[in-house]
Design a protein around this motif. Structure first.
Motif, PDB file in Angstrom:
ATOM      1  N   ARG A  66       1.479   6.432  -6.799  1.00  0.00           N
ATOM      2  CA  ARG A  66       0.366   7.311  -7.172  1.00  0.00           C
ATOM      3  C   ARG A  66       0.784   8.773  -7.097  1.00  0.00           C
ATOM      4  O   ARG A  66       0.510   9.567  -8.004  1.00  0.00           O
ATOM      5  CB  ARG A  66      -0.830   7.045  -6.269  1.00  0.00           C
ATOM      6  CG  ARG A  66      -2.024   7.923  -6.593  1.00  0.00           C
ATOM      7  CD  ARG A  66      -3.282   7.447  -5.878  1.00  0.00           C
ATOM      8  NE  ARG A  66      -3.144   7.522  -4.429  1.00  0.00           N
ATOM      9  CZ  ARG A  66      -3.045   6.480  -3.638  1.00  0.00           C
ATOM     10  NH1 ARG A  66      -3.030   5.260  -4.138  1.00  0.00           N
ATOM     11  NH2 ARG A  66      -2.945   6.620  -2.332  1.00  0.00           N
ATOM     12  N   ALA A 115       0.826  -1.207   0.000  1.00  0.00           N
ATOM     13  CA  ALA A 115       0.000   0.000   0.000  1.00  0.00           C
ATOM     14  C   ALA A 115       0.861   1.259   0.000  1.00  0.00           C
ATOM     15  O   ALA A 115       0.548   2.244  -0.692  1.00  0.00           O
ATOM     16  CB  ALA A 115      -0.923  -0.011   1.210  1.00  0.00           C
ATOM     17  N   GLU A 134      -6.975  -0.131  -6.170  1.00  0.00           N
ATOM     18  CA  GLU A 134      -5.924   0.887  -6.169  1.00  0.00           C
ATOM     19  C   GLU A 134      -5.755   1.490  -7.562  1.00  0.00           C
ATOM     20  O   GLU A 134      -5.599   2.703  -7.714  1.00  0.00           O
ATOM     21  CB  GLU A 134      -4.611   0.259  -5.694  1.00  0.00           C
ATOM     22  CG  GLU A 134      -3.477   1.243  -5.527  1.00  0.00           C
ATOM     23  CD  GLU A 134      -3.728   2.247  -4.423  1.00  0.00           C
ATOM     24  OE1 GLU A 134      -3.272   3.396  -4.563  1.00  0.00           O
ATOM     25  OE2 GLU A 134      -4.388   1.894  -3.424  1.00  0.00           O
TER      26      GLU A 134
END
Length: 459
Positions: free
Chosen positions: A237, A230, A376
């Motif tokens: 990102r 994550a 995601e």
């Protein structure tokens, strides 16, 4: 003599110093014992063998045990006390007597509690003596090493070799020896070869050997891996958003915007196609593309927003749509069943282009093979669509103004649309082969294009 219809299950009492005798269980009726019954008797036999083989020589401690537990089975003929190694308690654990004359009742109670704790503890626990022979294995350790009666008295290295532990963790023997030589505890994690689970190993040297604790940390390892994934996804990102923001900030025309999106959005997702579709009035126009044929773009250009299609659905709902296969596409939009094969695509992400709360069009990211984007990836594409919408709207205004200025100066001519006979601007088309990022010149071109002119016509 056995009773009529009865049977006998006999298991040898094996201690480190040899065979002490046998434990026999009368079976009524006479039948083959189940695996569970056999395992229970074997465990009881191992426990009894340890106690018989490790009985103390002085009578005081024996008498103390007799007063609490009843009479003991007699020692088998020829049984002898081991020459080295710790004394073994009620559950097979190594213990020490309180003094030369034996333990008091209070000490025995404390040892009994410790015995239960060691035997029933959730972590695997085993002990080896100074010659690396296994002297105790608790219930959890049996899951790793095997049943105790087959382990006691064997060297740790022999057991590891039979389980191929040395192949899974080549440095384990070295760590054990270093812990004993240095007298300092050691902690590390390893994956056990028999069940493929992760364990946190703690080696604690003792004066006459080594104790080993093994705590199952598989679940915590999985949670740690999820957190790390994550964190990597979040970092990626942020990096993608930053890169795309920089590239779009430098883009003036629609050509620049399409090129920036193709360069910074398609590769990370292994996408093969891009179409920017803008809503003009009540029709859907193709403003730019990468990875599609001219014939396919002509087929979808000018579709009415009232047509049941993924683009019109996204336009009216303002929410993204993700389709993982051509079969899903056809099932959801049967009237457009021929488009997946015509486009040569097998999965899509339809992203709304929203500016100031108003949907101006749709950005279509497509894939050559079926693919279901995870949460995601969907979140990242949705976030990027906001940046793309701002840049597309800015480029559209720039191109409109640029066209108006050049038209008013008489340097440019309008091109009639063969589809509806009205005046329309050309669209930006990048070829299916992504190696080249230059615009495809249409069958009708402007007679006097200026340097940096963003449009080419594809009628």
């Amino acid at each position: 003599m056995l009773p009529a219809g009865g049977g006998l299950l006999a298991v040898p009492l094996i201690a480190p110093e040899g065979v002490l005798g046998a434990l026999s269980v009368l079976m009524a009726p006479a039948e083959e014992p189940t695996p569970q019954q056999r395992a229970a008797v074997e465990a009881l036999t191992a426990w009894a063998a340890l106690r018989l083989g490790q009985l103390p020589a002085d009578g005081q401690q024996v008498q103390s045990h007799h007063s609490r537990e009843g009479p003991r089975p007699p020692r088998a003929e020829g049984a002898r006390r081991p020459r080295s190694g710790p004394a073994i308690g009620r559950y097979g654990e190594p213990v020490r007597s309180a003094g030369p004359e034996g333990s008091s009742g209070t000490a025995l109670t404390a040892l009994d509690s410790m015995s239960r704790a060691l035997w029933q503890m959730s972590d695997a626990f085993f002990v080896v003596d100074g010659a690396w022979r296994v002297t105790f294995v608790n219930a959890e350790a049996e899951r790793l090493l095997g049943v105790s009666h087959a382990l006691l008295g064997r060297t740790l290295w022999d057991i590891f070799a039979s389980l191929r532990v040395d192949l899974a963790a080549p440095g384990l023997e070295t760590r054990c020896r270093q812990a004993v030589d240095s007298g300092a505890p050691a902690t590390f994690e390893m994956r056990w070869p028999t069940n493929r689970r992760w364990y946190r190993m703690r080696l604690v040297p003792v004066p006459d050997g080594l104790t080993v604790y093994a705590a199952d940390v598989t679940e915590s390892q999985a949670r740690a891996a999820e957190r790390a994934a994550a964190e990597r996804a979040a970092a990626e990102r942020i990096a993608r958003v930053t890169e795309l923001t920089t590239a779009l900030a430098q883009a003036l025309t629609m050509r620049d915007v399409v090129a920036a999106i193709a360069a910074w959005v398609l590769p990370p997702f292994n996408a093969s196609g891009l179409v920017i579709q803008i809503i003009e009035g009540r029709v859907i126009r193709v403003a730019g593309s990468v990875g599609y044929s001219r014939a396919f773009l002509d087929k979808i250009d000018g579709t009415a927003v009232t047509t049941v299609s993924p683009v019109s659905e996204v336009y009216h709902s303002g929410k993204p749509a993700f389709i993982g296969s051509a079969e899903e596409y056809v099932a959801r939009y049967p009237l457009m069943s021929g488009l997946p094969s015509a486009a040569g695509k097998a999965a899509w992400a339809f992203l709304p282009l929203i500016v100031s709360g108003r949907c101006i069009g749709c950005c279509v990211i497509s894939f050559a093979e079926s693919r279901l984007l995870n949460g995601e990836e969907q979140t990242l594409l949705t976030a990027l669509s906001g940046l793309m919408a701002q840049a597309i709207e800015r480029a559209r205004l720039y191109d409109t103004e640029h066209t108006r200025v050049r038209s008013s100066s008489g340097d440019c001519c309008r091109v009639p649309s063969r589809r509806c006979g009205s005046w329309t601007r050309p669209r930006v088309i990048f070829p299916p082969a992504r190696a080249s990022m230059s615009a495809v010149t249409g069958t009708t071109s402007f007679p006097c294009p200026a340097p940096g002119w963003p449009w080419s016509s594809a009628m």
